[in-house]
Enzyme design. Sequence first.
Site, PDB file in Angstrom:
ATOM      1  N   GLY A  46      31.700  38.936  -0.746  1.00  0.00           N
ATOM      2  CA  GLY A  46      30.576  38.604  -1.619  1.00  0.00           C
ATOM      3  C   GLY A  46      29.397  38.145  -0.793  1.00  0.00           C
ATOM      4  O   GLY A  46      29.557  37.725   0.357  1.00  0.00           O
ATOM      5  N   CYS A  89      33.096  31.148   4.165  1.00  0.00           N
ATOM      6  CA  CYS A  89      31.747  31.603   3.804  1.00  0.00           C
ATOM      7  C   CYS A  89      31.097  32.258   5.013  1.00  0.00           C
ATOM      8  O   CYS A  89      31.188  31.729   6.122  1.00  0.00           O
ATOM      9  CB  CYS A  89      30.930  30.399   3.335  1.00  0.00           C
ATOM     10  SG  CYS A  89      29.227  30.812   2.911  1.00  0.00           S
TER      11      CYS A  89
HETATM   12 ZN    ZN Z   1      29.253  31.922   0.938  1.00  0.00          ZN
END
Ligand code: ZN
Length: 163
Positions: A46, A89
């Site tokens: 993502g 992330c």
């Molecule tokens: Zn992220």
Amino acid sequence: MAVREILKYPDPRLRVKAKRVREVDASVQRLVDDLVDTMRAANGVGLAATQVGVPLRVAVVEPRDGQVIVLINPEIVKTSGQRRVEEACLSIPGYWGELTRSEAVVVRALDRNGREFRLKASGLLAQALEHEIDHLNGILYIDRLDRPEDLHQVEAEPEEAAT
Ligand code: ZN
């Protein structure tokens, strides 16, 4: 289409609350395409526009076994349950954390053509949706850790350690 640079923590642009897209025009579609290219080049699941320094409410998610989901002005309309997850992330390389996410979510958003849709998701996809929508609000997963010990450093790969 182009691969853009992914901002890294603690870049202050990661803390910006992104603005709603007023019209899904060609420039927004180009941004969507760049996000997909950039996410794939980084091998991510993502990516949010704020991670490439664009303060608009646009994100993409591509689960390992699925197709790209484009999210423009996404909103979480319902959450249910809780589960402990491991999360990382692209903007915080070298780390992963343990935190609590919803078991399932319902998200409402516009697609690449500006059409509204609703998506019911659970498990990993729900986690990815919450992660990307957090980005659009300037929130990082490290903000959701219960305690600092829940953040872990990724063990270096032998070949990485050698270079
Ligand atoms: Zn992220």
